[in-house]
Design a protein around this motif. Structure first.
Motif, PDB file in Angstrom:
ATOM      1  N   TRP A 114       0.834  -1.202   0.000  1.00  0.00           N
ATOM      2  CA  TRP A 114       0.000   0.000   0.000  1.00  0.00           C
ATOM      3  C   TRP A 114       0.870   1.255   0.000  1.00  0.00           C
ATOM      4  O   TRP A 114       0.585   2.224  -0.701  1.00  0.00           O
ATOM      5  CB  TRP A 114      -0.883   0.053   1.240  1.00  0.00           C
ATOM      6  CG  TRP A 114      -1.866  -1.041   1.402  1.00  0.00           C
ATOM      7  CD1 TRP A 114      -2.374  -1.860   0.433  1.00  0.00           C
ATOM      8  CD2 TRP A 114      -2.492  -1.437   2.629  1.00  0.00           C
ATOM      9  NE1 TRP A 114      -3.279  -2.743   0.984  1.00  0.00           N
ATOM     10  CE2 TRP A 114      -3.370  -2.503   2.323  1.00  0.00           C
ATOM     11  CE3 TRP A 114      -2.394  -0.990   3.943  1.00  0.00           C
ATOM     12  CZ2 TRP A 114      -4.144  -3.126   3.304  1.00  0.00           C
ATOM     13  CZ3 TRP A 114      -3.163  -1.603   4.915  1.00  0.00           C
ATOM     14  CH2 TRP A 114      -4.034  -2.660   4.596  1.00  0.00           C
ATOM     15  N   CYS A 115       1.938   1.235   0.804  1.00  0.00           N
ATOM     16  CA  CYS A 115       2.793   2.414   0.952  1.00  0.00           C
ATOM     17  C   CYS A 115       3.617   2.666  -0.303  1.00  0.00           C
ATOM     18  O   CYS A 115       3.756   3.814  -0.748  1.00  0.00           O
ATOM     19  CB  CYS A 115       3.712   2.243   2.159  1.00  0.00           C
ATOM     20  SG  CYS A 115       2.841   2.109   3.738  1.00  0.00           S
ATOM     21  N   GLY A 133       5.726   3.735  11.685  1.00  0.00           N
ATOM     22  CA  GLY A 133       7.014   4.416  11.763  1.00  0.00           C
ATOM     23  C   GLY A 133       7.773   4.500  10.455  1.00  0.00           C
ATOM     24  O   GLY A 133       8.981   4.759  10.450  1.00  0.00           O
ATOM     25  N   ARG A 134       7.070   4.341   9.350  1.00  0.00           N
ATOM     26  CA  ARG A 134       7.753   4.319   8.055  1.00  0.00           C
ATOM     27  C   ARG A 134       8.479   5.638   7.783  1.00  0.00           C
ATOM     28  O   ARG A 134       9.681   5.658   7.530  1.00  0.00           O
ATOM     29  CB  ARG A 134       6.754   4.018   6.935  1.00  0.00           C
ATOM     30  CG  ARG A 134       7.415   3.804   5.575  1.00  0.00           C
ATOM     31  CD  ARG A 134       6.416   3.519   4.465  1.00  0.00           C
ATOM     32  NE  ARG A 134       7.103   3.151   3.240  1.00  0.00           N
ATOM     33  CZ  ARG A 134       7.239   1.916   2.790  1.00  0.00           C
ATOM     34  NH1 ARG A 134       6.727   0.903   3.470  1.00  0.00           N
ATOM     35  NH2 ARG A 134       7.883   1.671   1.662  1.00  0.00           N
ATOM     36  N   ASP A 135       7.745   6.738   7.814  1.00  0.00           N
ATOM     37  CA  ASP A 135       8.362   8.017   7.484  1.00  0.00           C
ATOM     38  C   ASP A 135       9.432   8.413   8.496  1.00  0.00           C
ATOM     39  O   ASP A 135      10.454   9.007   8.128  1.00  0.00           O
ATOM     40  CB  ASP A 135       7.288   9.097   7.389  1.00  0.00           C
ATOM     41  CG  ASP A 135       6.352   8.880   6.201  1.00  0.00           C
ATOM     42  OD1 ASP A 135       6.760   8.210   5.237  1.00  0.00           O
ATOM     43  OD2 ASP A 135       5.209   9.368   6.252  1.00  0.00           O
ATOM     44  N   ALA A 136       9.213   8.083   9.742  1.00  0.00           N
ATOM     45  CA  ALA A 136      10.201   8.418  10.767  1.00  0.00           C
ATOM     46  C   ALA A 136      11.527   7.704  10.514  1.00  0.00           C
ATOM     47  O   ALA A 136      12.611   8.302  10.626  1.00  0.00           O
ATOM     48  CB  ALA A 136       9.661   8.065  12.151  1.00  0.00           C
ATOM     49  N   PHE A 185      10.083  -1.655   8.730  1.00  0.00           N
ATOM     50  CA  PHE A 185       9.418  -0.875   9.761  1.00  0.00           C
ATOM     51  C   PHE A 185       8.679  -1.816  10.724  1.00  0.00           C
ATOM     52  O   PHE A 185       9.308  -2.735  11.237  1.00  0.00           O
ATOM     53  CB  PHE A 185       8.518   0.173   9.099  1.00  0.00           C
ATOM     54  CG  PHE A 185       9.206   0.845   7.933  1.00  0.00           C
ATOM     55  CD1 PHE A 185      10.291   1.687   8.139  1.00  0.00           C
ATOM     56  CD2 PHE A 185       8.831   0.581   6.618  1.00  0.00           C
ATOM     57  CE1 PHE A 185      10.968   2.269   7.074  1.00  0.00           C
ATOM     58  CE2 PHE A 185       9.506   1.161   5.542  1.00  0.00           C
ATOM     59  CZ  PHE A 185      10.577   2.005   5.774  1.00  0.00           C
ATOM     60  N   CYS A 186       7.377  -1.630  10.958  1.00  0.00           N
ATOM     61  CA  CYS A 186       6.696  -2.509  11.912  1.00  0.00           C
ATOM     62  C   CYS A 186       6.285  -3.841  11.300  1.00  0.00           C
ATOM     63  O   CYS A 186       5.866  -4.751  12.016  1.00  0.00           O
ATOM     64  CB  CYS A 186       5.460  -1.801  12.477  1.00  0.00           C
ATOM     65  SG  CYS A 186       4.137  -1.545  11.276  1.00  0.00           S
ATOM     66  N   ASP A 187       6.396  -3.987   9.996  1.00  0.00           N
ATOM     67  CA  ASP A 187       5.976  -5.215   9.304  1.00  0.00           C
ATOM     68  C   ASP A 187       7.147  -6.178   9.207  1.00  0.00           C
ATOM     69  O   ASP A 187       8.146  -5.889   8.546  1.00  0.00           O
ATOM     70  CB  ASP A 187       5.449  -4.890   7.909  1.00  0.00           C
ATOM     71  CG  ASP A 187       4.170  -4.074   7.938  1.00  0.00           C
ATOM     72  OD1 ASP A 187       3.281  -4.437   8.728  1.00  0.00           O
ATOM     73  OD2 ASP A 187       4.061  -3.087   7.188  1.00  0.00           O
TER      74      ASP A 187
END
Length: 209
Positions: free
Chosen positions: A29-30, A190-193, A103-105
């Motif tokens: 999705w991202c 937290g992807r963009d971070a 990231f979280c995935d």
């Protein structure tokens, strides 16, 4: 008739300009949402690549065992945006040091990769990776792989980031629009971070504010 033929010829010529690349950047999705913002990209399709199961379902892929990555096939006009630039942008949209997901995935389906099937593609991807490694002064774990069948995901997963459809229940709320759920998921994951931490504020898909 002449005008109609001329229009048809122009349409065929325009279609012939389209090209594609296939990448995996964690949650599809991202990656889809990022690249559909790029001038010259006509479409980004969420799907699966790199595995050993034909036409896998989303549930099969994320449960493991198929070998597939969540992938995105990006269609673009090479007269507007070069494939090399797309690969540069791709590396700067991921954590290229993470072998276990993004990231979280976590898990194999969320690993990063690029697939190539010709010499031009190979050269562009390898050059982009080399420049990214030089900029970061560290080896990148994202592999450049050859020849993978791409399988589009079902309609539920396409254009998730901008869908007005509502979810009866989700981990980020009840009766929220998919677009809202996507925004909340991306922030909480937290992807963009992390991209900002790795690449700095000039990474191409970071919020400008």
């Amino acid at each position: 008739m002449k005008a109609a033929l001329t229009f048809a010829t122009l349409m065929i010529g325009a279609a012939a300009q389209a090209d594609t690349i296939t990448v995996a950047g964690g949650c599809f999705w991202c990656t889809e949402a990022d690249f559909e913002k790029v001038e010259g990209v006509s479409e980004a399709v969420s799907g699966f690549a790199g595995g050993n199961v034909e036409n896998p379902t989303y549930e099969e892929v994320v449960s493991g065992g198929t070998g597939h990555y969540e992938a995105v096939q990006i269609e673009f006009d090479p007269e507007v945006v070069e494939r090399r630039k797309l690969y540069d942008m791709f590396f700067r949209s991921i954590d290229p040091f993470d072998e276990g997901g993004q990231f979280c995935d976590r898990g194999d389906s969320y690993r990063t990769a690029i697939w190539v099937d010709n010499e031009v593609d190979i050269a562009a991807a390898e050059d982009a990776k080399a420049v990214a490694e030089l900029e970061l002064a560290q080896d990148i774990v994202t592999p450049i792989l050859k020849d993978a069948e791409f399988y589009p995901a079902d309609a539920y997963h396409q254009d998730y980031y901008k869908s007005e459809d509502r979810l009866a229940f989700s981990t980020v709320g009840i009766a929220v629009r998919k677009a809202t759920a996507y925004d909340r998921y991306r922030e909480r994951c937290g992807r963009d971070a992390r991209v900002r931490e790795v690449w700095g504020v000039d990474a191409p898909f970071l919020p400008k504010s």
